[in-house]
Motif scaffolding. Structure first.
Motif, PDB file in Angstrom:
ATOM      1  N   VAL A  83      66.592  14.112 -95.158  1.00  0.00           N
ATOM      2  CA  VAL A  83      67.538  15.114 -95.785  1.00  0.00           C
ATOM      3  C   VAL A  83      69.004  14.999 -95.390  1.00  0.00           C
ATOM      4  CG1 VAL A  83      68.484  17.268 -96.515  1.00  0.00           C
ATOM      5  CG2 VAL A  83      65.669  16.766 -96.689  1.00  0.00           C
ATOM      6  N   LEU A  84      69.356  15.152 -93.904  1.00  0.00           N
ATOM      7  CA  LEU A  84      70.256  14.955 -93.309  1.00  0.00           C
ATOM      8  C   LEU A  84      71.205  13.611 -93.425  1.00  0.00           C
ATOM      9  CD1 LEU A  84      69.550  16.824 -90.095  1.00  0.00           C
ATOM     10  CD2 LEU A  84      70.665  17.485 -91.955  1.00  0.00           C
ATOM     11  N   ILE A  85      70.390  12.604 -93.962  1.00  0.00           N
ATOM     12  CA  ILE A  85      71.099  11.158 -94.067  1.00  0.00           C
ATOM     13  C   ILE A  85      71.951  11.271 -95.339  1.00  0.00           C
ATOM     14  CG2 ILE A  85      69.232   9.859 -93.176  1.00  0.00           C
ATOM     15  CD1 ILE A  85      67.819   9.613 -96.003  1.00  0.00           C
ATOM     16  N   TYR A  86      72.054  12.368 -96.249  1.00  0.00           N
ATOM     17  CA  TYR A  86      72.972  12.280 -97.375  1.00  0.00           C
ATOM     18  C   TYR A  86      74.153  13.014 -96.885  1.00  0.00           C
ATOM     19  CZ  TYR A  86      68.664  11.020 -99.773  1.00  0.00           C
ATOM     20  OH  TYR A  86      67.774  10.161-100.266  1.00  0.00           O
ATOM     21  N   PHE A  87      74.291  13.711 -95.608  1.00  0.00           N
ATOM     22  CA  PHE A  87      75.290  14.398 -95.336  1.00  0.00           C
ATOM     23  C   PHE A  87      76.238  13.467 -94.306  1.00  0.00           C
ATOM     24  CE2 PHE A  87      72.213  17.926 -95.724  1.00  0.00           C
ATOM     25  CZ  PHE A  87      72.579  18.523 -97.078  1.00  0.00           C
ATOM     26  N   ASP A  88      77.579  13.783 -94.378  1.00  0.00           N
ATOM     27  CA  ASP A  88      78.309  13.330 -93.225  1.00  0.00           C
ATOM     28  C   ASP A  88      78.175  14.304 -92.213  1.00  0.00           C
ATOM     29  OD1 ASP A  88      79.920  15.562 -94.051  1.00  0.00           O
ATOM     30  OD2 ASP A  88      81.829  14.544 -94.511  1.00  0.00           O
ATOM     31  N   THR A  89      78.918  13.780 -91.083  1.00  0.00           N
ATOM     32  CA  THR A  89      78.770  14.531 -90.049  1.00  0.00           C
ATOM     33  C   THR A  89      79.190  16.037 -89.781  1.00  0.00           C
ATOM     34  OG1 THR A  89      79.432  12.585 -88.510  1.00  0.00           O
ATOM     35  CG2 THR A  89      79.521  14.610 -87.482  1.00  0.00           C
ATOM     36  N   ALA A  90      80.323  16.405 -90.807  1.00  0.00           N
ATOM     37  CA  ALA A  90      80.548  17.847 -90.634  1.00  0.00           C
ATOM     38  C   ALA A  90      79.572  18.516 -91.466  1.00  0.00           C
ATOM     39  CB  ALA A  90      82.068  17.813 -91.774  1.00  0.00           C
ATOM     40  N   SER A  91      79.082  18.100 -92.621  1.00  0.00           N
ATOM     41  CA  SER A  91      78.147  18.641 -93.165  1.00  0.00           C
ATOM     42  C   SER A  91      76.851  18.947 -92.462  1.00  0.00           C
ATOM     43  CB  SER A  91      77.674  17.993 -94.619  1.00  0.00           C
ATOM     44  OG  SER A  91      78.930  17.646 -95.527  1.00  0.00           O
ATOM     45  N   LYS A  92      76.449  17.580 -91.842  1.00  0.00           N
ATOM     46  CA  LYS A  92      75.142  17.743 -91.006  1.00  0.00           C
ATOM     47  C   LYS A  92      75.382  18.978 -89.820  1.00  0.00           C
ATOM     48  CE  LYS A  92      73.878  13.103 -91.035  1.00  0.00           C
ATOM     49  NZ  LYS A  92      73.647  11.820 -89.947  1.00  0.00           N
ATOM     50  N   SER A  93      76.422  19.097 -89.306  1.00  0.00           N
ATOM     51  CA  SER A  93      76.818  20.111 -88.317  1.00  0.00           C
ATOM     52  C   SER A  93      76.586  21.551 -88.817  1.00  0.00           C
ATOM     53  CB  SER A  93      78.151  19.940 -87.570  1.00  0.00           C
ATOM     54  OG  SER A  93      78.329  18.743 -87.016  1.00  0.00           O
ATOM     55  N   LYS A  94      77.198  21.787 -89.994  1.00  0.00           N
ATOM     56  CA  LYS A  94      77.010  22.995 -90.643  1.00  0.00           C
ATOM     57  C   LYS A  94      75.807  23.343 -90.917  1.00  0.00           C
ATOM     58  CE  LYS A  94      78.191  24.949 -95.052  1.00  0.00           C
ATOM     59  NZ  LYS A  94      79.203  25.253 -96.166  1.00  0.00           N
ATOM     60  N   VAL A  95      75.042  22.489 -91.524  1.00  0.00           N
ATOM     61  CA  VAL A  95      73.461  22.663 -92.188  1.00  0.00           C
ATOM     62  C   VAL A  95      72.580  22.835 -90.972  1.00  0.00           C
ATOM     63  CG1 VAL A  95      71.578  21.842 -93.223  1.00  0.00           C
ATOM     64  CG2 VAL A  95      73.891  21.761 -94.423  1.00  0.00           C
ATOM     65  N   VAL A  96      72.964  21.961 -89.726  1.00  0.00           N
ATOM     66  CA  VAL A  96      71.596  22.157 -88.585  1.00  0.00           C
ATOM     67  C   VAL A  96      72.210  23.430 -87.758  1.00  0.00           C
ATOM     68  CG1 VAL A  96      71.469  20.933 -86.324  1.00  0.00           C
ATOM     69  CG2 VAL A  96      71.394  19.638 -88.427  1.00  0.00           C
ATOM     70  N   GLN A  97      73.090  23.940 -87.698  1.00  0.00           N
ATOM     71  CA  GLN A  97      73.853  25.044 -87.143  1.00  0.00           C
ATOM     72  C   GLN A  97      72.910  26.279 -87.985  1.00  0.00           C
ATOM     73  OE1 GLN A  97      75.343  25.733 -84.054  1.00  0.00           O
ATOM     74  NE2 GLN A  97      74.468  27.849 -84.364  1.00  0.00           N
TER      75      GLN A  97
END
Length: 291
Positions: free
Chosen positions: A237-251
């Motif tokens: 799922v995270l492959i669809y996000f850029d780094t900023a989006s990933k950081s937000k979701v993973v937090q």
């Protein structure tokens, strides 16, 4: 030119997306759900948008953008657009090393920890659950422990996805041969019924263990309510996000995981450069994360 493309152009629908319209629509999708389309994905987005242009009667991408933003139809149309641009490739028993580690190492460990305080409730979240194969795989594995390790335990499995179409499929619990291609014979015979050739109906006791709902992982308010999970799975799922989006979701995943819980991602994914709060835990054939 395909017959479909020709038919659309004859209706006066402009299929070729300009750089300006691409950026506008890409940014809109990104701001809503964090999914980012690089310029190399322009053709992919263009082909998916063509279906929505035809369905809505919009003749250009700029018209469609305005339609998307309109207060009266925008919410409904946005969900339909997200159904188009999210892909859902999955199957039962997709990642055997991960499942083996869950069953033999991490599950007994968490059951022992929670058992000490007498709290016999297990919560698992399949984030980006698609049509339910991952969540139901977990349900079958846990059902096998009902008379031993998980005797008298409450089991809650939550499946969420931004795509409403696949959520409806998950609730239905009917799958084709391709979905069950990796399912061991034991589970296939015990928990599926082939009502018609190539149509496998999941057993009611498996369906009862999992609940599915639509969720945008980029929605801060709704993510705050996804609390107290022992295991969180978020594969491919995270492959669809850029780094900023990933950081937000993973937090959010970090916050929603129990202190002793485990967070699983896809085989080719990593939290390197995304979140430094998780610790990597290795097991034969893979790895997971905990706090």
């Amino acid at each position: 030119m395909t017959p479909e493309t020709k038919a659309l152009e004859q209706k006066g629908i402009s299929l070729k997306i300009s750089d300006k319209d691409f950026e506008q629509l890409r940014d809109y999708i990104y701001n809503v759900c964090g999914i980012y389309f690089h310029s190399t994905k322009k053709y992919f987005l263009e082909s998916r948008l063509s279906r929505r242009l035809e369905a809505t009667g919009c003749r250009s991408h700029s018209d469609y953008y305005q339609y998307l933003k309109s207060g009266t139809t925008g919410g409904v149309e946005l969900r339909k657009l997200l159904d188009e641009v999210t892909t859902n490739e999955t199957c039962f028993f997709r990642n055997p090393p991960q499942l083996t580690a869950l069953e033999n190492k991490f599950l007994p460990e968490i059951v022992a920890q929670k058992g000490k305080i007498g709290f016999k409730k297990l919560r698992i979240w399949s984030a980006g659950s698609s049509s339910g194969e991952e969540a139901y795989t977990m349900a079958m594995i846990l059902l096998e422990k009902r008379s031993t390790l998980l005797k008298d335990w409450i089991i809650e499995i939550v499946g969420t996805d931004i795509n409403e179409t696949v959520i409806a499929q998950a609730k239905l619990g009917v799958y084709n041969s391709y979905s069950v291609r990796n399912t061991p014979d034991y589970y296939l015979k015990k928990y599926f019924k082939e009502e018609t050739p190539g149509k496998f109906h999941l057993a009611p006791e498996v369906k009862r263990l999992a609940n599915f709902s639509q969720l945008n992982l980029y929605d801060d308010n709704k993510m705050l309510f996804m609390k107290s999970f022992d295991f969180i799975f978020c594969a491919n799922v995270l492959i669809y996000f850029d780094t900023a989006s990933k950081s937000k979701v993973v937090q959010h995943f970090y916050n929603n995981l129990q202190p002793y819980g485990y967070f699983f991602v896809g085989q080719s994914e990593s939290l390197h450069g995304v979140n430094d709060k998780f610790k990597t835990v290795h097991f034969p054939g893979g790895f997971t994360y905990n706090k």
